[in-house]
Design a protein around this motif. Structure first.
Motif, short mmCIF file in Angstrom:
data_model
loop_
_atom_site.label_atom_id
_atom_site.label_comp_id
_atom_site.label_asym_id
_atom_site.label_seq_id
_atom_site.Cartn_x
_atom_site.Cartn_y
_atom_site.Cartn_z
N ALA A 24 0.83 -1.20 0.00
CA ALA A 24 0.00 0.00 0.00
C ALA A 24 0.86 1.26 0.00
CB ALA A 24 -0.94 0.00 1.21
N PHE A 25 1.91 1.25 0.77
CA PHE A 25 2.72 2.45 0.84
C PHE A 25 3.73 2.56 -0.29
CE2 PHE A 25 0.35 2.56 4.60
CZ PHE A 25 -0.10 3.86 4.52
N LYS A 26 4.06 1.45 -0.92
CA LYS A 26 4.80 1.50 -2.18
C LYS A 26 3.91 2.15 -3.24
CE LYS A 26 6.48 -2.40 -3.34
NZ LYS A 26 6.68 -3.72 -3.95
N LEU A 27 2.62 1.81 -3.21
CA LEU A 27 1.66 2.41 -4.13
C LEU A 27 1.55 3.91 -3.90
CD1 LEU A 27 -0.67 1.87 -6.24
CD2 LEU A 27 -2.17 1.57 -4.27
N ALA A 28 1.50 4.34 -2.65
CA ALA A 28 1.43 5.77 -2.34
C ALA A 28 2.69 6.49 -2.82
CB ALA A 28 1.24 5.98 -0.84
N GLY A 31 2.65 6.56 -6.64
CA GLY A 31 1.62 7.49 -7.07
C GLY A 31 2.07 8.92 -6.98
N GLU A 32 2.79 9.25 -5.92
CA GLU A 32 3.30 10.61 -5.75
C GLU A 32 4.36 10.92 -6.82
OE1 GLU A 32 5.92 13.12 -2.58
OE2 GLU A 32 4.36 11.80 -1.76
N LYS A 33 5.25 9.98 -7.05
CA LYS A 33 6.32 10.18 -8.03
C LYS A 33 5.78 10.32 -9.45
CE LYS A 33 9.77 9.99 -5.23
NZ LYS A 33 10.50 11.19 -4.90
N LEU A 34 4.71 9.57 -9.75
CA LEU A 34 4.16 9.56 -11.11
C LEU A 34 3.00 10.53 -11.31
CD1 LEU A 34 4.24 5.70 -11.66
CD2 LEU A 34 5.81 7.40 -12.63
N GLY A 35 2.58 11.17 -10.23
CA GLY A 35 1.47 12.12 -10.33
C GLY A 35 0.12 11.47 -10.53
N ALA A 36 -0.05 10.28 -9.99
CA ALA A 36 -1.33 9.56 -10.14
C ALA A 36 -2.45 10.31 -9.44
CB ALA A 36 -1.22 8.15 -9.58
N LYS A 67 -5.20 8.53 0.87
CA LYS A 67 -6.17 8.51 -0.22
C LYS A 67 -6.03 7.27 -1.11
CE LYS A 67 -6.80 13.51 -0.32
NZ LYS A 67 -6.30 13.72 1.00
N ILE A 68 -5.77 6.14 -0.45
CA ILE A 68 -5.70 4.85 -1.14
C ILE A 68 -7.05 4.17 -0.97
CG2 ILE A 68 -4.62 2.58 -1.20
CD1 ILE A 68 -2.06 3.93 -0.13
N GLU A 69 -7.69 3.91 -2.09
CA GLU A 69 -8.99 3.23 -2.06
C GLU A 69 -8.77 1.72 -1.97
OE1 GLU A 69 -11.70 4.49 -5.27
OE2 GLU A 69 -10.13 5.96 -5.73
N VAL A 70 -9.55 1.07 -1.11
CA VAL A 70 -9.54 -0.38 -1.03
C VAL A 70 -10.81 -0.85 -1.72
CG1 VAL A 70 -9.58 -2.38 0.50
CG2 VAL A 70 -8.28 -0.34 1.16
#
Length: 92
Positions: A24-28, A31-36, A67-70
């Motif tokens: 989950a935090f790898k995703l966060a 997401g920040e690095k790629l501007g998701a 703001k990670i949706e499950v």
């Protein structure tokens, strides 16, 4: 949009709860690095879904704050059986 898919079906064992949090935090981070604009963790199993939605748990609050949706992805019986068989083969 970035999506992390977690296909574990059944009870979480050993380090699997920690892997969910790490993913989950790898995703966060990604997401920040790629501007998701949207971050989703797609969960196949009921147990993993329940683990990420525990009321009062720090991880549940942290996912919300990041703001990670499950999203729980319902599986057909055939797909659930296929995943269960694959998991059994992995633990032999």
């Amino acid at each position: 949009m970035l999506v992390e898919a977690y296909a574990r079906v059944g009870a979480l064992r050993g380090g699997q709860p920690k892997k969910l949090a790490t993913d989950a935090f790898k995703l966060a981070w990604a997401g920040e690095k790629l501007g998701a604009q949207r971050l989703i963790i797609a969960i196949a199993g009921d147990e993993a879904d329940a683990y990420l939605r525990r009321p009062g748990a720090w991880l549940t609050a942290a996912l919300h704050d990041a703001k990670i949706e499950v999203i729980h992805v319902p599986l057909t019986a055939d797909i659930r059986d296929s995943l269960t068989q694959a998991q059994a083969r992995q633990y032999r």
